[in-house]
Design a protein around this motif. Structure first.
Motif, PDB file in Angstrom:
ATOM      1  N   ASN A  83       0.836  -1.274   0.086  1.00 51.05           N
ATOM      2  CA  ASN A  83      -0.017   0.038  -0.063  1.00 51.05           C
ATOM      3  C   ASN A  83       0.888   1.168  -0.077  1.00 51.05           C
ATOM      4  OD1 ASN A  83      -2.408  -1.667   0.124  1.00 51.05           O
ATOM      5  ND2 ASN A  83      -2.045  -1.958   2.352  1.00 51.05           N
TER       6      ASN A  83
ATOM      7  N   SER B  57      -4.672   5.354  -0.975  1.00 49.97           N
ATOM      8  CA  SER B  57      -3.623   4.169  -0.896  1.00 49.97           C
ATOM      9  C   SER B  57      -3.668   3.448  -2.387  1.00 49.97           C
ATOM     10  CB  SER B  57      -4.110   2.987   0.011  1.00 49.97           C
ATOM     11  OG  SER B  57      -3.539   1.973  -0.069  1.00 49.97           O
TER      12      SER B  57
ATOM     13  N   ASP C 288      -1.760   0.936  -5.138  1.00 48.66           N
ATOM     14  CA  ASP C 288      -1.032  -0.355  -5.494  1.00 48.66           C
ATOM     15  C   ASP C 288      -0.046  -0.120  -6.454  1.00 48.66           C
ATOM     16  OD1 ASP C 288      -1.956  -0.448  -8.017  1.00 48.66           O
ATOM     17  OD2 ASP C 288      -3.362  -2.013  -7.602  1.00 48.66           O
TER      18      ASP C 288
END
Length: 228
Positions: free
Chosen positions: A79, A120, A122
């Motif tokens: 994250n 957040s 990836d």
């Protein structure tokens, strides 16, 4: 303990990727520590920070990013938490003004812009996260790492190849001065590497702690050999 295969010289041994995994995990830990050391200094040295560029490229951007290779047995969530880009330069891309080259909000809180929400991301979305703007378009994390690696000299000194890189390159000579205040240098392309590195380190830290803990094998996902 990871069981490493043996190689018989001249023999016909089936390929096993166990060694690949061991190398990627070892290399990841040392790369993490190198990046952490380069960003831990109180006084930012431009040359030291420029060395973050190839480390970030290796972790995040190579064809098989080292972060993903080292995490292949664990599948830990990564994250990347950063502020959204909410404000653009007052002389932004639609302005006729030519007296600025780019504007960086910064990945962390910037005075005057500290109410932007945290998000957040990836790995894939982190690379496309916008951290600034130029007259030619937005600056993403990928743009920054590529520019500082292959134009500013992190890997090698080169020539800008895109309009965004040309905007980023324009004030470079000015930022070479040893007398640039830290708060100004911080918003230069090389200075922004520190912001990107901090967020990358935070995302990768759980994997680093696991690998250095000595208990990594207890968490491995039991699966067949992975062939790259």
């Amino acid at each position: 303990m990871v069981q490493l295969g043996t190689i018989k010289i001249g023999g016909n041994v089936p390929y096993d990727n166990t060694d690949d995994i061991a190398i990627s995990e070892w290399l990841f830990c040392h790369t993490f520590e190198d990046l952490e050391a380069r960003t831990a200094q109180e006084v930012d040295d431009r040359y030291t920070l420029l060395g973050c560029a190839p480390l970030l490229r290796k972790l995040l951007m190579d064809r098989h990013p080292l972060l993903e290779q080292a995490n292949s047995q664990f599948k830990l969530p990564m994250n990347f938490v950063a502020h959204e880009l909410k404000q653009t330069n007052p002389h932004g891309p639609d302005s006729a003004s030519k007296d600025w080259a780019y504007w960086m909000q910064g990945a962390f809180i910037v005075p005057g812009h500290d109410k932007t929400p945290l998000r957040s991301y990836d790995l894939r979305k982190w690379l496309t996260h916008r951290i600034g703007v130029t007259p030619a378009g937005p600056i993403t994390v990928r743009d920054l790492i590529k520019f500082t690696s292959h134009v500013e000299g992190g890997v090698h000194a080169g020539t800008p190849s895109t309009p965004v890189e040309k905007s980023l390159r324009r004030p470079t000579r000015w930022f070479l001065s040893e007398e640039i205040p830290a708060e100004i240098m911080r918003l230069s392309p090389v200075g922004q590497l520190k912001e990107v590195a901090h967020i990358t380190l935070s995302a990768a830290k759980p994997l680093y702690i696991l690998l250095r803990s000595g208990f990594a094998d207890e968490y491995r996902i039991r699966s067949g050999p992975r062939h790259s």
